[in-house]
Design an enzyme around this catalytic site. Structure first.
Site, mmCIF file in Angstrom:
data_model
loop_
_atom_site.group_PDB
_atom_site.id
_atom_site.type_symbol
_atom_site.label_atom_id
_atom_site.label_comp_id
_atom_site.label_asym_id
_atom_site.label_seq_id
_atom_site.Cartn_x
_atom_site.Cartn_y
_atom_site.Cartn_z
ATOM 1 N N TYR A 84 -87.309 -10.317 36.739
ATOM 2 C CA TYR A 84 -88.646 -9.767 36.969
ATOM 3 C C TYR A 84 -88.786 -9.465 38.447
ATOM 4 C CZ TYR A 84 -93.807 -9.649 37.246
ATOM 5 O OH TYR A 84 -95.115 -9.293 37.468
ATOM 6 N N ASP B 173 -83.974 -9.951 45.243
ATOM 7 C CA ASP B 173 -85.363 -10.339 45.036
ATOM 8 C C ASP B 173 -85.413 -11.865 45.103
ATOM 9 O OD1 ASP B 173 -87.883 -11.014 44.276
ATOM 10 O OD2 ASP B 173 -87.969 -9.645 42.561
ATOM 11 N N LYS C 80 -94.145 -15.909 47.428
ATOM 12 C CA LYS C 80 -94.326 -17.300 47.012
ATOM 13 C C LYS C 80 -94.236 -18.304 48.182
ATOM 14 C CE LYS C 80 -93.805 -16.265 42.203
ATOM 15 N NZ LYS C 80 -92.948 -15.334 41.524
HETATM 16 C C1 LIG Z 1 -93.309 -13.829 41.242
HETATM 17 C C2 LIG Z 1 -92.227 -12.818 41.374
HETATM 18 C C3 LIG Z 1 -92.494 -11.487 41.733
HETATM 19 C C4 LIG Z 1 -93.884 -10.951 41.823
HETATM 20 O O1 LIG Z 1 -94.639 -11.545 42.823
HETATM 21 P P1 LIG Z 1 -96.249 -11.446 42.732
HETATM 22 O O2 LIG Z 1 -96.689 -12.093 43.993
HETATM 23 O O3 LIG Z 1 -96.642 -12.161 41.481
HETATM 24 O O4 LIG Z 1 -96.591 -10.007 42.666
HETATM 25 C C5 LIG Z 1 -91.422 -10.652 41.975
HETATM 26 N N1 LIG Z 1 -90.168 -11.074 41.849
HETATM 27 C C6 LIG Z 1 -89.864 -12.335 41.496
HETATM 28 C C7 LIG Z 1 -88.439 -12.760 41.401
HETATM 29 C C8 LIG Z 1 -90.882 -13.240 41.216
HETATM 30 O O5 LIG Z 1 -90.577 -14.471 40.819
#
Ligand SMILES: *Cc1c(COP(=O)(O)O)cnc(C)c1O
Length: 431
Positions: free
Chosen positions: A143, A238, A271
């Protein structure tokens, strides 16, 4: 006794779609009533009924110090008194950028934004702008936020590109997104052979936390790096979830241990780096980052980007987790949870596998750790739901879906872990 969570949920559903502002909070996968949080401190939060839970979500990762860490609270309080937002640059933004570059030497420059989605979307635009190419690779089960081009599942073959996973995403928007199977080297090689020269980037969660916890194998990661370099595509990590969570230097530092000199071209963060405030970032080598506006042709902007309260929170958080011994202790505690759960499941004869890195863990009701999304989805979902509710009843809050990772914080004590393992043992015995 009236369930005040239910009262709030009923009220919420009148005015907020599904009663929640992010779908997984609605407990759709596991059933039951979402817990509405009243307050949180350390490793715990309390719901509307004043019931206490040991929190293994930690806002889906950011709360690596636990809730309300005194040093972070103090930094935020001080920042708030100096103003909430200016729309003009601040010294704290430089400090946060410098702190991030120090932790991740793969980056020479970084741009701050407000959410992981925004960071991922911007990194993608930058990769396309910098390479002059349109096509991208992503992996099933990873994701990267909810930008249109990334809400996509695999098409019927390698020659065909993806299909949208959400209504409202036109097929044309995902026609450049190729979705591959995680950890499948032959398929990766075939995709590069077919499309390599048109690929702007390959985007990957190095330790995929959005299919619970699945590591990219070292040989797979090595091929990702080699093929990107060979074909002039950018390797985009990511690390919104793994960044400063699986190690101080993030997942890239973990892979660099097995693959000397290993670096991604672009890194997406979120995060933990905001410590619970809306803050995210993306960064990479100078030549690529200088393609961004105002220096270059790739447009990107944000009214609240580099917000002074969020940067204060992020900086204080990074400062605390950089203290000697923090990550060793966090890793050991997380490992003790995983070991305890494994032993409890084995005793009850429940098929179970689990893994962890730093303060992030995952477990499956499967005898062996799965290597890709299709395997993850063979996990026993009704049993997971029983486990989830059994733990919830016993005051242990894990992610309400079997494809989500878990998080331990610096505030979790050995007693918290023991209580969690004890609760799990009780539930395992009933599965
Ligand atoms: C949480 C997450 C996102 C999205 O971040 P948001 O702050 O919720 O928009 C993107 N990539 C990864 C791997 C994530 O865990």
């Amino acid at each position: 006794m009236t369930d005040l969570n239910q009262t709030l949920f009923d009220r919420a559903r009148q005015v907020i779609p599904g009663g929640v502002n992010s779908p997984v909070r609605a407990f759709r996968a596991v059933g039951g009533t979402p817990r509405f949080v009243k307050r949180a401190q350390g490793a715990y939060f309390w719901d509307a009924n004043d019931k206490r839970y040991i929190d293994y979500i930690g806002s889906w990762g950011p709360m690596i110090l636990g809730h309300g860490h005194p040093a972070v609270v103090e930094a935020v309080q001080k920042a708030v008194l100096e103003g909430f937002s200016y729309g003009a640059p601040t010294e704290r933004e430089i400090e946060l950028a410098e702190a991030l570059l120090k932790l991740m030497p793969s980056m020479d420059m970084v741009r701050l934004v407000s959410s992981g989605t925004e960071a991922g979307m911007s990194a993608l635009r930058l990769a396309r702008g910098a390479t002059g190419r349109s096509k991208i690779i992503k992996f099933e089960g990873c994701y990267h936020g909810h930008a249109d081009a990334l809400l996509v599942k695999a098409g019927s073959g390698l020659a065909t590109f993806g299909n949208p996973t959400s209504a409202g995403v036109p097929p044309e928007v995902v026609q450049h997104t190729l979705v591959l199977e995680f950890n499948n080297i032959p398929q990766l090689e075939e995709a590069f052979a077919l499309h390599g020269k048109e690929l702007a980037c390959l985007m990957i969660e190095p330790i995929a936390g959005n299919m619970n916890f699945v590591r990219a194998s070292v040989p797979f990661m090595k091929r990702c790096r080699e093929l990107c370099t060979e074909h002039g595509a950018l390797l985009v990590f990511d690390e919104v979830m793994t960044g400063c969570r699986v190690a101080l230097g993030s997942a890239q530092s973990v892979y660099a241990k097995s693959l000397p000199g290993f670096e991604p071209d672009l890194t997406v963060l979120g995060k933990v780096i905001g410590g619970g405030m809306p803050l995210a970032a993306f960064g990479g080598k100078r030549a690529v980052m200088e393609q961004l506006a105002p220096l270059g042709p790739v447009y990107q902007a944000g009214t609240l980007s580099g917000n002074p309260v969020a940067t204060a929170c992020g900086l204080a958080t990074l400062h605390e987790i950089s203290k000697p011994g923090f990550f060793d202790a966090l890793s050991a505690r997380t490992q003790s949870l995983v070991d305890g759960l494994k032993a409890a499941a084995a005793k009850a004869g429940v098929p179970f596998s689990a893994d962890c890195q730093g303060g992030m863990f995952g477990f499956f009701l499967l005898p062996e750790l799965p290597q890709n999304y299709a395997k993850v989805m063979t996990s026993d979902s009704p049993k997971f739901n029983e486990l989830f509710h059994g733990l919830l009843d016993r005051g242990v809050y894990i992610a309400p879906a079997l494809y989500e990772a878990g998080f331990v914080s610096g505030a979790h004590t050995a007693d918290d872990i023991a209580a969690t393992v004890q609760a799990a043992a009780e539930v395992f015995a009933t599965l």
